[in-house]
Design a protein around this motif. Structure first.
Motif, PDB file in Angstrom:
ATOM      1  N   UNK A 117      14.289 -19.974  -0.654  1.00  0.00           N
ATOM      2  CA  UNK A 117      14.499 -18.574  -0.779  1.00  0.00           C
ATOM      3  C   UNK A 117      13.809 -17.954  -1.711  1.00  0.00           C
ATOM      4  N   UNK A 118      14.212 -17.148  -0.967  1.00  0.00           N
ATOM      5  CA  UNK A 118      12.850 -15.108  -1.577  1.00  0.00           C
ATOM      6  C   UNK A 118      13.787 -14.585  -2.642  1.00  0.00           C
ATOM      7  N   UNK A 119      12.791 -14.441  -3.503  1.00  0.00           N
ATOM      8  CA  UNK A 119      13.543 -13.716  -4.256  1.00  0.00           C
ATOM      9  C   UNK A 119      12.794 -11.888  -4.273  1.00  0.00           C
ATOM     10  N   UNK A 120      13.235 -11.110  -4.506  1.00  0.00           N
ATOM     11  CA  UNK A 120      13.012  -9.756  -4.480  1.00  0.00           C
ATOM     12  C   UNK A 120      13.063  -8.824  -5.668  1.00  0.00           C
ATOM     13  N   UNK A 121      12.401  -8.161  -6.039  1.00  0.00           N
ATOM     14  CA  UNK A 121      12.752  -7.414  -7.252  1.00  0.00           C
ATOM     15  C   UNK A 121      12.702  -6.242  -7.199  1.00  0.00           C
ATOM     16  N   UNK A 122      13.155  -5.471  -7.738  1.00  0.00           N
ATOM     17  CA  UNK A 122      12.939  -3.938  -7.746  1.00  0.00           C
ATOM     18  C   UNK A 122      12.846  -3.931  -8.801  1.00  0.00           C
ATOM     19  N   UNK A 123      12.054  -3.305  -9.905  1.00  0.00           N
ATOM     20  CA  UNK A 123      11.482  -3.025 -10.744  1.00  0.00           C
ATOM     21  C   UNK A 123      11.519  -1.191 -11.400  1.00  0.00           C
ATOM     22  N   UNK A 124      13.088  -1.115 -11.755  1.00  0.00           N
ATOM     23  CA  UNK A 124      13.597  -0.257 -12.604  1.00  0.00           C
ATOM     24  C   UNK A 124      13.961   0.012 -14.250  1.00  0.00           C
ATOM     25  N   UNK A 125      12.396  -1.410 -14.720  1.00  0.00           N
ATOM     26  CA  UNK A 125      12.710  -1.112 -16.219  1.00  0.00           C
ATOM     27  C   UNK A 125      12.458   0.529 -16.545  1.00  0.00           C
ATOM     28  N   UNK A 126      13.502   0.596 -18.173  1.00  0.00           N
ATOM     29  CA  UNK A 126      13.044   1.403 -18.495  1.00  0.00           C
ATOM     30  C   UNK A 126      11.305   1.949 -18.815  1.00  0.00           C
ATOM     31  N   UNK A 127      10.627   0.817 -19.171  1.00  0.00           N
ATOM     32  CA  UNK A 127       9.385   0.957 -19.756  1.00  0.00           C
ATOM     33  C   UNK A 127       7.875   1.614 -18.614  1.00  0.00           C
ATOM     34  N   UNK A 128       8.878   0.985 -17.063  1.00  0.00           N
ATOM     35  CA  UNK A 128       8.638   1.242 -15.793  1.00  0.00           C
ATOM     36  C   UNK A 128       8.285   2.854 -15.628  1.00  0.00           C
ATOM     37  N   UNK A 129       9.504   3.243 -16.225  1.00  0.00           N
ATOM     38  CA  UNK A 129      10.073   4.940 -15.775  1.00  0.00           C
ATOM     39  C   UNK A 129       8.383   5.651 -15.722  1.00  0.00           C
ATOM     40  N   UNK A 130       8.382   6.341 -15.234  1.00  0.00           N
ATOM     41  CA  UNK A 130       6.966   7.335 -14.922  1.00  0.00           C
ATOM     42  C   UNK A 130       6.260   6.465 -14.448  1.00  0.00           C
ATOM     43  N   UNK A 131       5.941   5.830 -13.881  1.00  0.00           N
ATOM     44  CA  UNK A 131       4.839   4.853 -13.600  1.00  0.00           C
ATOM     45  C   UNK A 131       4.977   5.144 -12.448  1.00  0.00           C
ATOM     46  N   UNK A 171       5.592 -13.938  -1.670  1.00  0.00           N
ATOM     47  CA  UNK A 171       4.569 -13.383  -1.734  1.00  0.00           C
ATOM     48  C   UNK A 171       3.456 -12.354  -1.456  1.00  0.00           C
ATOM     49  N   UNK A 172       2.475 -11.092  -1.232  1.00  0.00           N
ATOM     50  CA  UNK A 172       2.195 -10.234  -1.479  1.00  0.00           C
ATOM     51  C   UNK A 172       2.751  -9.165  -0.683  1.00  0.00           C
ATOM     52  N   UNK A 173       3.104  -7.978  -0.621  1.00  0.00           N
ATOM     53  CA  UNK A 173       4.474  -7.323   0.048  1.00  0.00           C
ATOM     54  C   UNK A 173       3.367  -5.776   0.209  1.00  0.00           C
ATOM     55  N   UNK A 174       3.142  -4.941   1.763  1.00  0.00           N
ATOM     56  CA  UNK A 174       2.745  -3.977   1.765  1.00  0.00           C
ATOM     57  C   UNK A 174       3.337  -3.657   2.105  1.00  0.00           C
ATOM     58  N   UNK A 214       9.491  -4.300   7.711  1.00  0.00           N
ATOM     59  CA  UNK A 214       9.968  -5.514   8.323  1.00  0.00           C
ATOM     60  C   UNK A 214      11.027  -6.082   7.995  1.00  0.00           C
ATOM     61  N   UNK A 215      10.828  -5.989   6.776  1.00  0.00           N
ATOM     62  CA  UNK A 215      12.176  -6.867   5.542  1.00  0.00           C
ATOM     63  C   UNK A 215      12.965  -6.024   5.571  1.00  0.00           C
ATOM     64  N   UNK A 252       6.003   3.169  -0.449  1.00  0.00           N
ATOM     65  CA  UNK A 252       4.408   4.286  -0.461  1.00  0.00           C
ATOM     66  C   UNK A 252       3.554   3.249   0.698  1.00  0.00           C
ATOM     67  N   UNK A 253       2.923   3.787   1.679  1.00  0.00           N
ATOM     68  CA  UNK A 253       2.413   3.663   2.288  1.00  0.00           C
ATOM     69  C   UNK A 253       0.534   2.847   1.929  1.00  0.00           C
ATOM     70  N   UNK A 254       0.640   3.295   0.946  1.00  0.00           N
ATOM     71  CA  UNK A 254      -0.604   1.965  -0.369  1.00  0.00           C
ATOM     72  C   UNK A 254       0.297   2.041  -1.315  1.00  0.00           C
ATOM     73  N   UNK A 255       1.093   1.352  -1.294  1.00  0.00           N
ATOM     74  CA  UNK A 255       1.402   0.670  -2.276  1.00  0.00           C
ATOM     75  C   UNK A 255       1.535  -1.657  -1.412  1.00  0.00           C
ATOM     76  N   UNK A 256       0.380  -1.481  -2.827  1.00  0.00           N
ATOM     77  CA  UNK A 256      -0.071  -3.281  -2.728  1.00  0.00           C
ATOM     78  C   UNK A 256       0.464  -3.907  -4.236  1.00  0.00           C
ATOM     79  N   UNK A 257       1.365  -5.220  -3.806  1.00  0.00           N
ATOM     80  CA  UNK A 257       1.604  -5.896  -4.601  1.00  0.00           C
ATOM     81  C   UNK A 257       0.599  -5.692  -6.060  1.00  0.00           C
TER      82      UNK A 257
END
Length: 96
Positions: free
Chosen positions: A28-42, A53-56, A62-63, A91-96
């Motif tokens: 089982x793989x869990x994916x999480x979208x970070x949409x926390x109030x604390x992360x807004x604007x970051x 796994x880390x995600x590029x 692919x996923x 974004x293309x520069x995204x790294x986990x």
């Protein structure tokens, strides 16, 4: 890559979402979208991470493609489409 969507959940942090999928290898793989109030604007806001796994940016594309066939067997009220769209927008520069 994936057999089925097992579950999803919303976090109490103000908007983050989790998606649990069964992989072909039985894990089982869990994916999480970070949409926390604390992360807004970051840079962390709306980023997706995996429990296995880390995600590029290429991994995210692919996923997203591997999850799309599961849309036909998942109820339309499920957030799967939101995960697919968010994965495609990493974004293309995204790294986990």
């Amino acid at each position: 890559m994936f057999k089925s969507v097992l579950d999803s959940a919303a976090a109490a942090d103000g908007g983050s979402l989790a998606l649990f999928v069964e992989r072909i290898d039985g894990q089982t793989e869990q994916f999480v979208i970070n949409r926390s109030l604390a992360s807004r604007g970051t840079p962390a806001y709306n980023k997706i991470v995996s429990s296995l796994r880390p995600l590029s940016a290429d991994d995210c594309q692919t996923i997203a493609a591997a999850l799309e066939p599961l849309l036909t067997t998942t109820p339309p009220i499920h957030p799967l489409a939101d995960f697919i769209n968010t994965l495609k927008q990493q974004p293309s520069s995204f790294e986990n």
